[in-house]
Design a protein around this motif. Sequence first.
Motif, PDB file in Angstrom:
ATOM      1  N   PHE A   1       1.088  -1.407  -0.006  1.00 37.38           N
ATOM      2  CA  PHE A   1      -0.044  -0.081   0.102  1.00 37.38           C
ATOM      3  C   PHE A   1       0.786   1.229  -0.007  1.00 37.38           C
ATOM      4  CE2 PHE A   1      -2.108  -3.519   2.105  1.00 37.38           C
ATOM      5  CZ  PHE A   1      -3.243  -3.527   1.487  1.00 37.38           C
ATOM      6  N   ALA A   2       0.815   1.865  -0.892  1.00 36.98           N
ATOM      7  CA  ALA A   2       1.634   3.160  -1.287  1.00 36.98           C
ATOM      8  C   ALA A   2       1.005   4.483  -1.225  1.00 36.98           C
ATOM      9  CB  ALA A   2       2.265   3.075  -2.537  1.00 36.98           C
ATOM     10  N   ALA A   3       1.323   5.214  -0.351  1.00 35.34           N
ATOM     11  CA  ALA A   3       0.657   6.693  -0.146  1.00 35.34           C
ATOM     12  C   ALA A   3       1.498   7.618  -0.374  1.00 35.34           C
ATOM     13  CB  ALA A   3       0.281   7.052   1.497  1.00 35.34           C
ATOM     14  N   ARG A   4       1.235   8.594  -1.592  1.00 33.54           N
ATOM     15  CA  ARG A   4       2.114   9.833  -2.009  1.00 33.54           C
ATOM     16  C   ARG A   4       1.795  10.857  -1.174  1.00 33.54           C
ATOM     17  NH1 ARG A   4       2.737  11.773  -8.064  1.00 33.54           N
ATOM     18  NH2 ARG A   4       3.218  13.789  -7.620  1.00 33.54           N
ATOM     19  N   ILE A   5       3.177  11.524  -0.716  1.00 34.18           N
ATOM     20  CA  ILE A   5       2.978  12.558   0.195  1.00 34.18           C
ATOM     21  C   ILE A   5       3.528  13.678  -0.272  1.00 34.18           C
ATOM     22  CG2 ILE A   5       3.618  13.202   2.562  1.00 34.18           C
ATOM     23  CD1 ILE A   5       4.279  10.288   3.235  1.00 34.18           C
ATOM     24  N   ALA A   6       2.794  14.724  -0.726  1.00 33.70           N
ATOM     25  CA  ALA A   6       3.050  15.972  -1.380  1.00 33.70           C
ATOM     26  C   ALA A   6       3.846  17.053  -0.420  1.00 33.70           C
ATOM     27  CB  ALA A   6       1.696  16.863  -2.034  1.00 33.70           C
ATOM     28  N   SER A   7       4.945  16.377   0.076  1.00 35.12           N
ATOM     29  CA  SER A   7       5.533  17.223   1.070  1.00 35.12           C
ATOM     30  C   SER A   7       6.268  18.371   0.657  1.00 35.12           C
ATOM     31  CB  SER A   7       6.676  16.205   1.762  1.00 35.12           C
ATOM     32  OG  SER A   7       7.809  15.881   0.625  1.00 35.12           O
ATOM     33  N   GLN A   8       6.624  18.654  -0.613  1.00 33.48           N
ATOM     34  CA  GLN A   8       7.262  19.817  -1.020  1.00 33.48           C
ATOM     35  C   GLN A   8       5.965  21.000  -1.270  1.00 33.48           C
ATOM     36  OE1 GLN A   8      10.475  19.424  -1.127  1.00 33.48           O
ATOM     37  NE2 GLN A   8       9.522  18.001  -0.122  1.00 33.48           N
ATOM     38  N   ASP A   9       4.887  20.782  -0.911  1.00 34.36           N
ATOM     39  CA  ASP A   9       3.825  21.884  -1.132  1.00 34.36           C
ATOM     40  C   ASP A   9       3.698  22.778   0.106  1.00 34.36           C
ATOM     41  OD1 ASP A   9       3.160  20.431  -3.420  1.00 34.36           O
ATOM     42  OD2 ASP A   9       1.171  19.844  -2.975  1.00 34.36           O
ATOM     43  N   ASP A  10       4.368  22.427   1.057  1.00 36.36           N
ATOM     44  CA  ASP A  10       4.457  22.924   2.467  1.00 36.36           C
ATOM     45  C   ASP A  10       5.695  23.358   2.903  1.00 36.36           C
ATOM     46  OD1 ASP A  10       4.004  24.010   5.431  1.00 36.36           O
ATOM     47  OD2 ASP A  10       2.112  24.125   4.785  1.00 36.36           O
ATOM     48  N   PRO A  11       6.351  24.571   3.258  1.00 32.05           N
ATOM     49  CA  PRO A  11       7.644  24.739   3.877  1.00 32.05           C
ATOM     50  C   PRO A  11       7.926  23.902   5.071  1.00 32.05           C
ATOM     51  CG  PRO A  11       6.806  26.946   3.137  1.00 32.05           C
ATOM     52  CD  PRO A  11       5.599  25.815   3.013  1.00 32.05           C
ATOM     53  N   ARG A  12       6.942  23.626   5.697  1.00 30.13           N
ATOM     54  CA  ARG A  12       7.162  22.855   6.864  1.00 30.13           C
ATOM     55  C   ARG A  12       7.415  21.543   6.744  1.00 30.13           C
ATOM     56  NH1 ARG A  12       1.225  24.800   9.790  1.00 30.13           N
ATOM     57  NH2 ARG A  12       0.930  24.719   7.210  1.00 30.13           N
ATOM     58  N   THR A  13       7.181  20.891   5.539  1.00 34.29           N
ATOM     59  CA  THR A  13       7.219  19.594   5.398  1.00 34.29           C
ATOM     60  C   THR A  13       8.503  19.426   4.439  1.00 34.29           C
ATOM     61  OG1 THR A  13       5.265  19.463   4.094  1.00 34.29           O
ATOM     62  CG2 THR A  13       4.987  18.912   6.226  1.00 34.29           C
ATOM     63  N   MET A  14       8.818  20.173   3.600  1.00 32.72           N
ATOM     64  CA  MET A  14       9.978  20.194   2.647  1.00 32.72           C
ATOM     65  C   MET A  14      11.057  19.342   3.229  1.00 32.72           C
ATOM     66  SD  MET A  14       9.972  23.670   0.763  1.00 32.72           S
ATOM     67  CE  MET A  14       8.738  24.273  -0.459  1.00 32.72           C
ATOM     68  N   VAL A  15      11.577  19.395   4.391  1.00 31.93           N
ATOM     69  CA  VAL A  15      12.736  18.381   4.954  1.00 31.93           C
ATOM     70  C   VAL A  15      12.290  17.116   5.587  1.00 31.93           C
ATOM     71  CG1 VAL A  15      14.710  18.619   6.208  1.00 31.93           C
ATOM     72  CG2 VAL A  15      14.129  20.542   5.020  1.00 31.93           C
ATOM     73  N   ASP A  16      11.441  17.610   6.356  1.00 30.83           N
ATOM     74  CA  ASP A  16      10.797  16.573   7.254  1.00 30.83           C
ATOM     75  C   ASP A  16       9.277  16.417   6.936  1.00 30.83           C
ATOM     76  OD1 ASP A  16       9.883  14.654   9.296  1.00 30.83           O
ATOM     77  OD2 ASP A  16      11.489  15.124  10.676  1.00 30.83           O
ATOM     78  N   SER A  17       8.684  15.469   6.545  1.00 31.24           N
ATOM     79  CA  SER A  17       6.928  15.392   6.100  1.00 31.24           C
ATOM     80  C   SER A  17       6.324  14.908   7.345  1.00 31.24           C
ATOM     81  CB  SER A  17       6.890  14.078   4.935  1.00 31.24           C
ATOM     82  OG  SER A  17       7.337  13.031   5.356  1.00 31.24           O
ATOM     83  N   ARG A  18       7.038  14.798   8.425  1.00 32.97           N
ATOM     84  CA  ARG A  18       6.199  14.322   9.606  1.00 32.97           C
ATOM     85  C   ARG A  18       5.411  15.429  10.430  1.00 32.97           C
ATOM     86  NH1 ARG A  18      11.129  10.737  12.209  1.00 32.97           N
ATOM     87  NH2 ARG A  18      12.067  12.704  11.418  1.00 32.97           N
ATOM     88  N   ASP A  19       5.550  16.542  10.028  1.00 33.58           N
ATOM     89  CA  ASP A  19       4.836  17.584  10.631  1.00 33.58           C
ATOM     90  C   ASP A  19       3.343  17.570  10.206  1.00 33.58           C
ATOM     91  OD1 ASP A  19       3.625  20.184  11.587  1.00 33.58           O
ATOM     92  OD2 ASP A  19       5.587  21.198  10.964  1.00 33.58           O
ATOM     93  N   MET A  20       2.576  16.925  11.078  1.00 30.22           N
ATOM     94  CA  MET A  20       1.158  16.693  10.596  1.00 30.22           C
ATOM     95  C   MET A  20       0.351  18.186  10.875  1.00 30.22           C
ATOM     96  SD  MET A  20       1.520  13.703   9.730  1.00 30.22           S
ATOM     97  CE  MET A  20      -0.106  13.225   9.461  1.00 30.22           C
ATOM     98  N   SER A  21       0.898  19.187  11.267  1.00 24.06           N
ATOM     99  CA  SER A  21       0.050  20.482  11.176  1.00 24.06           C
ATOM    100  C   SER A  21       0.005  21.066  10.013  1.00 24.06           C
ATOM    101  CB  SER A  21       0.656  21.410  12.334  1.00 24.06           C
ATOM    102  OG  SER A  21       1.915  21.791  11.728  1.00 24.06           O
ATOM    103  N   ALA A  22       0.831  20.438   8.701  1.00 25.05           N
ATOM    104  CA  ALA A  22       0.687  21.087   7.425  1.00 25.05           C
ATOM    105  C   ALA A  22      -0.257  20.538   6.833  1.00 25.05           C
ATOM    106  CB  ALA A  22       2.177  20.757   6.899  1.00 25.05           C
TER     107      ALA A  22
END
Length: 335
Positions: A234-255
């Motif tokens: 099961f693969a989930a795509r994470i658009a981590s580059q869409d928010d500055p808070r998750t560009m380096v670490d996608s685990r910031d669930m507030s974004a």
Amino acid sequence: MKKRILIVTHKRDLHADLIIPLLERRGHAPVRLDLNAFPRDYALTQSLGDGRCRSSLRTLPGGEWVDLDEVGAVWVRKAAEYAYPSDDLGAQERAFANQETEQALFSMLYSLECFWMSHPRALRGALWKGEQLKRAARMGFRIPASIVTNSPEAARRFRDDVCGPIIFKAMSTSTLAAERIEAHERVAGGLGTTIVDDEMLGQLEAVSQLSCHFQEYVPKQYELRVTVVGERVFAARIASQDDPRTMVDSRDMSAPIAYSACVLPPEVARRCVDFVRSYDLSYGAIDLIVTPDGDHVFLENNPAGQFLYVQQLVPELAIMEAVADLLCTEAQCPR
């Protein structure tokens, strides 16, 4: 008679709370062992002799005795601190009690001849990040250039050799072990993956105090959380580059970044399954980067990683149902 399914976890585990009804709807009566209530709220007996081993468990005060020979599958979810009937154990008493409790518990569990998701020996063997990276590279994944060192000089040489940004990433937990101590003793709540800036470079002498994990910063198009359940992926795509808070670490669930279902290239999906199985695991949660050029870069595998948040964000990824199906199917297989 259907074999029982034993779930080893703690009272605050929402994953177990939600899986148990799925197991019951499939005709199983799971047995839950909450370690943060053990041994206080349980009775345990293991009898050995005449070539036989019999183990049984019941919930106090009035639960039924469960013959653990009836267990066909064990789901090892999360560890927790043990609890005792007495609240005033001294430090040495508690240390001894913990060791004796661990002996009693794992003597019982390790005696079970059944399916595991996953066995404690396999879970421990799969924890070590440096070994994971070596194995992943051997199995065909691209990995970031990495170093684990307590030598400031080696860290500086690594930074120079990379010729680009590097990151610091905790190897054990991003919470800085805050959950292991009392709230009043905490000095920080956590530290996510961090770009090593000029100020941090000027403080590299601190590396001599504790081995640190540095990696090259890998440019991202997006990230993937790949959950492997048996042979299912099961693969989930994470658009981590869409928010500055998750560009380096996608685990910031507030974004409020988007998660969506993704189909992996067949060779990447197969590699993920093979990687998990290489540790004798039946479950894994793998983090990957997809670069702007489309390369899949392995970061780490979490052998007992969380999956509920993924399904909540991407409901079509039926991970809970896959876990329940695997436990029910394997519980009935002869061993």
